[in-house]
Design a protein around this motif. Structure first.
Motif, PDB file in Angstrom:
ATOM      1  N   CYS A  12       0.840  -1.207   0.000  1.00 26.74           N
ATOM      2  CA  CYS A  12       0.000   0.000   0.000  1.00 26.74           C
ATOM      3  C   CYS A  12       0.875   1.257   0.000  1.00 26.74           C
ATOM      4  O   CYS A  12       2.099   1.174   0.112  1.00 26.74           O
ATOM      5  CB  CYS A  12      -0.912  -0.009   1.216  1.00 26.74           C
ATOM      6  N   GLU A  13       0.232   2.397  -0.098  1.00 27.52           N
ATOM      7  CA  GLU A  13       0.937   3.673  -0.079  1.00 27.52           C
ATOM      8  C   GLU A  13       1.695   3.868   1.234  1.00 27.52           C
ATOM      9  O   GLU A  13       2.783   4.432   1.245  1.00 27.52           O
ATOM     10  CB  GLU A  13      -0.030   4.845  -0.288  1.00 27.52           C
ATOM     11  N   SER A  16       4.987   2.153   0.926  1.00 29.00           N
ATOM     12  CA  SER A  16       5.961   2.880   0.106  1.00 29.00           C
ATOM     13  C   SER A  16       6.495   4.103   0.850  1.00 29.00           C
ATOM     14  O   SER A  16       7.676   4.419   0.745  1.00 29.00           O
ATOM     15  CB  SER A  16       5.367   3.266  -1.245  1.00 29.00           C
ATOM     16  N   LYS A  17       5.665   4.762   1.626  1.00 30.82           N
ATOM     17  CA  LYS A  17       6.126   5.914   2.416  1.00 30.82           C
ATOM     18  C   LYS A  17       7.120   5.482   3.484  1.00 30.82           C
ATOM     19  O   LYS A  17       8.102   6.179   3.746  1.00 30.82           O
ATOM     20  CB  LYS A  17       4.936   6.640   3.044  1.00 30.82           C
ATOM     21  N   LEU A  36       5.358   1.565  -6.117  1.00 32.16           N
ATOM     22  CA  LEU A  36       4.627   0.506  -5.434  1.00 32.16           C
ATOM     23  C   LEU A  36       4.249  -0.623  -6.390  1.00 32.16           C
ATOM     24  O   LEU A  36       4.407  -1.804  -6.050  1.00 32.16           O
ATOM     25  CB  LEU A  36       3.385   1.084  -4.753  1.00 32.16           C
TER      26      LEU A  36
END
Length: 69
Positions: A12-13, A16-17, A36
């Motif tokens: 998920c985002e 990636s963060k 991602l």
């Protein structure tokens, strides 16, 4: 120098963060762009960063470094 780090476990985002934040904290890293969908991070560095350094940065996460290109 540019390195492509293939990462397993990102979904998920938020994932990636987290990867971006942890890789950016490594000494010598100038910029991190996480893709991602491709499950990879493009890292611009002042020096070559080893697979072990990337792996250590992710050691407290569920992510693993598959390969560095």
């Amino acid at each position: 120098m540019k390195q492509t780090v293939l990462i397993e476990g990102m979904k998920c985002e938020g994932c990636s963060k987290t990867v971006s934040r942890l890789f950016t904290a490594l000494e010598g890293v100038d910029r991190v762009i996480v893709d991602l969908e491709a499950k990879m991070a493009n890292v611009e560095t002042e020096r070559e960063i080893s697979k072990e350094e990337y792996t250590k940065a992710l050691s407290e996460t569920k992510f693993t470094v598959a390969e560095i290109q």
